[in-house]
Design an enzyme around this catalytic site. Structure first.
Site, mmCIF file in Angstrom:
data_model
loop_
_atom_site.group_PDB
_atom_site.id
_atom_site.type_symbol
_atom_site.label_atom_id
_atom_site.label_comp_id
_atom_site.label_asym_id
_atom_site.label_seq_id
_atom_site.Cartn_x
_atom_site.Cartn_y
_atom_site.Cartn_z
ATOM 1 N N CYS A 90 0.857 -1.186 0.000
ATOM 2 C CA CYS A 90 0.000 0.000 0.000
ATOM 3 C C CYS A 90 0.888 1.229 0.000
ATOM 4 O O CYS A 90 2.105 1.134 -0.098
ATOM 5 C CB CYS A 90 -0.962 -0.001 1.191
ATOM 6 N N HIS B 249 -4.971 6.348 8.118
ATOM 7 C CA HIS B 249 -3.610 6.601 8.581
ATOM 8 C C HIS B 249 -2.950 7.560 7.604
ATOM 9 O O HIS B 249 -3.469 7.836 6.523
ATOM 10 C CB HIS B 249 -2.808 5.302 8.689
#
Length: 665
Positions: free
Chosen positions: A396, A584
């Site tokens: 990611c 996040h």
């Protein structure tokens, strides 16, 4: 030899664009350049062409000379330092390289290849001496002064020591090349170069040795024959054409496509398996290479700068103005000689087939040290699919949240299917290398991942927790990993957490004595005052803000980190599936993290998260890897309907944390 050569070429290859820019500037603007006769002339020493080229009244300026003197060596030095110790090593490597650049009168490519890695290595060792020993608040001061002082010392050493030594070595090497040229011995270099190419030392020879020497020669003469010793596509083209006409089976059918990729794409490695399959064919490329070099010697032809990749397009783009005839004939004659020799060897071969091209390709990949991105052109994908999948990475943007959760879920499925020799790890896309067999990413990130790992199998998902693609991956493992699983591996309590580094999926469980410490660590990461049972947000943006503010209140992150959480969401959704979102920050925002921490917010009314319903929002700030054990537990909780029900029914933060800590135990 391969490791050293690879290290040298890896310092040059990322900067080939700069070499090409310098070569084009040279071709266009020097005194004998293409544009000099159009927009200026030698009797116009004050023209803008002369200004750029640095001749006439501007002999002390221009762009061409500063680029080769300063820019190219500094780029190589920075790249070499970064290879050893990331950006910090690159900066010190560039400082150290400046010392050898200033201490010599020739372009310091070889000096940069020494000082760059040396700078990265020394600052890495220095940082290790006081790691964890610096008082809070003084880290930046110590880091910056350490890098500055280390760079200063290395620059002085380079200026007085390494620079003059490398200059002498460069002069000796240049004299050796001149000797070979003057005595018509340069074609004999093909005896070394052509076999070395097939053994995957081609980049080492071309960019580690020939490029630095050729650039020095081009600076003096405006061109260099050395740029054509390895890059001439003729020998490989002749070999592939011979297989097209006289080959058999898969080798014959794949050779035409391989010839196009080789000649126009410049990917020479595509013909290496054909030689490995029938080693006697090295004679064809060797004699073809010698013929090409001999032609260039006769016509005194050369290139202005390296031709990388070795495509005929790159070759002509860098050909000196007076060398087009010689370069063209060198390619044609090298192709003809290689074709004739290879055709003779193939026609007189008593074998009924041309051998196993897939096995030869696998052998090439073994020598290369990684999978070949062009192997499928030879074997129709068989080379990539024939081997078992041994390492899987879930990637990611930041590598701290989405990928960790997805890797945890996928790892469990792989374990339960019994593939105990398959590793499943997570990484940030920026840290990917082309060494993985299979890469899993969110569908919005797949294109970026493909650029970093072109030879891997790529799988796109949009539901990290319950994607059906995970079952497809397990089916793929069943098809490709021919050896049947020895047993069904059930995850042990406290199994190894998700990591950014490869770990076997059958890693042993933690000792009981360590379990208490792990629990304490999880409690520190998810503090009770960072757990909210009734969130007040009504939109995804508000929920991100709410989760982020809890991290700020806990002292875990700076204010800027919350903005980075919004940036991350705008880039790729952090909705994981099963009612869970884990917002996040971006990879660039890790500097705003003071310590690893999480926040947990539960909502009575699910929030619309890009069309999906999010009932639980977990904010993440990962400074290291110590949050991954808890993240692994959270992933297992949200795969279990009973555990999710327990989270909904929890009446206190203590109950929430207890459920998350229990996980799949």
């Amino acid at each position: 030899m391969q490791k050293l050569g690879t290290a040298l070429s890896n310092m040059v290859m990322p900067n080939i664009g700069a070499f090409i820019a310098w070569g084009l500037l040279t071709a266009l603007f020097i005194e004998t350049g293409w544009l000099t006769g159009i927009f200026g002339s030698l009797d116009q020493p004050d023209s803008w062409v002369a200004h750029i080229g640095g001749w006439g009244e501007y002999s002390d300026g221009g762009i061409v000379s500063p680029m080769i003197t300063y820019l190219l060596p500094l780029l190589i030095g920075y790249t070499g330092g970064k290879m050893v110790y990331d950006v910090r090593g690159g900066v010190v490597g560039a400082i150290a390289t400046m010392g050898v650049v200033a201490g010599a009168d020739v372009p310091m490519f070889l000096g940069a290849m020494i000082m760059g890695p040396l700078g990265g290595w020394t600052i890495k060792r220095l940082d290790g001496l006081w790691e964890g020993k610096i008082r809070p608040g003084f880290e930046m001061l110590v880091d910056n002064f350490a890098a500055g002082i280390d760079g200063l010392i290395l620059a002085v050493v380079g200026f007085f020591g390494i620079g003059p030594i490398v200059e002498n070595l460069t002069d000796w090497a240049g004299d050796a090349v001149d000797f070979l040229v003057d005595h018509d011995l340069l074609p004999l270099t093909s005896i070394l170069i052509e076999p070395a190419k097939v053994l995957f030392l081609n980049n080492a020879i071309n960019h580690g040795v020939l490029t630095p020497l050729g650039t020095n020669q081009a600076l003096e003469d405006g061109k260099s024959i050395l740029f054509l010793l390895e890059a001439n596509p003729g020998p490989g083209l002749g070999l592939l054409l011979a297989f097209t006409v006289f080959g058999k089976g898969m080798a014959k059918s794949s050779a035409p496509g391989a010839a196009i990729i080789h000649f126009f794409g410049g990917i020479h490695e595509i013909y290496f398996p054909y030689v490995l399959m029938k080693p006697k064919l090295i004679a064809a490329t060797l004699l073809g290479g010698m013929a090409g070099v001999f032609t260039n010697v006769i016509f005194n032809s050369g290139l202005r700068a390296p031709a990388a990749p070795g495509s005929i397009i790159s070759v002509y783009a860098q050909t000196a103005g007076d060398s087009y005839l010689g370069v063209t004939l060198s390619v044609v004659i090298a192709t003809a000689v290689s074709f004739a020799v290879a055709a003779f060897l193939l026609k007189t071969d008593s074998a009924t087939d041309d051998g196993d091209l897939s096995a030869a390709t696998a052998s090439m990949e073994s020598m290369k040290g990684k999978k070949s991105s062009v192997a499928s052109a030879l074997t129709g994908g068989a080379a990539g699919a024939r081997g078992p999948i041994k390492n899987i990475v879930f990637a990611c943007d930041a590598g701290m949240g989405s990928s960790a959760m997805g890797a945890s879920v996928l790892r469990k499925k792989v374990q339960q299917a019994g593939f105990t020799d398959v590793t499943v790890v997570n990484k940030a896309i920026a840290n990917l290398t082309d060494t993985f067999d299979l890469v899993v990413t969110h569908r919005d990130l797949t294109e970026r991942a493909e650029q970093r790992t072109p030879s891997a199998i790529h799988v796109s998902v949009d539901n990290f927790m319950g994607s059906p693609r995970y079952d497809e991956i397990v089916e793929t493992l069943t098809e490709t990993n021919s050896a049947a699983p020895a047993s069904i591996a059930v995850p042990a309590p406290g199994a190894a957490p998700v990591s950014g580094e490869p770990e076997p999926v059958h890693a042993a469980g933690r000792h009981a004595a360590a379990a208490g410490d792990a629990t304490a660590t999880r409690n520190d990461i998810l503090a009770l005052n960072s757990i909210v049972l009734r969130g007040t947000s009504r939109t995804a943006d508000e929920a991100i803000e709410e989760a982020g503010r809890l991290l700020v209140a806990a002292g875990a992150v700076e204010e800027s980190y919350v903005a980075a959480m919004h940036d991350r969401e705008r880039s790729v959704s952090t909705f994981m599936g099963n009612g869970l979102a884990i917002p996040h920050g971006t990879n660039e925002a890790k500097g705003a993290i003071n310590r690893t921490a999480m926040s947990f917010v539960r909502y009575d009314e699910p929030i619309d998260w890009n069309g999906k319903e999010a009932e639980f929002v977990v904010g993440i700030a990962g400074a290291g890897k110590d949050h991954l054990a808890l993240l692994n537990k959270i992933a297992q909780v949200f795969l279990n309907k009973e555990d999710v029900a327990r989270l909904r029914a929890a009446r206190s933060p203590e109950e929430i944390r207890a459920v998350l800590a229990d996980g799949d135990d």
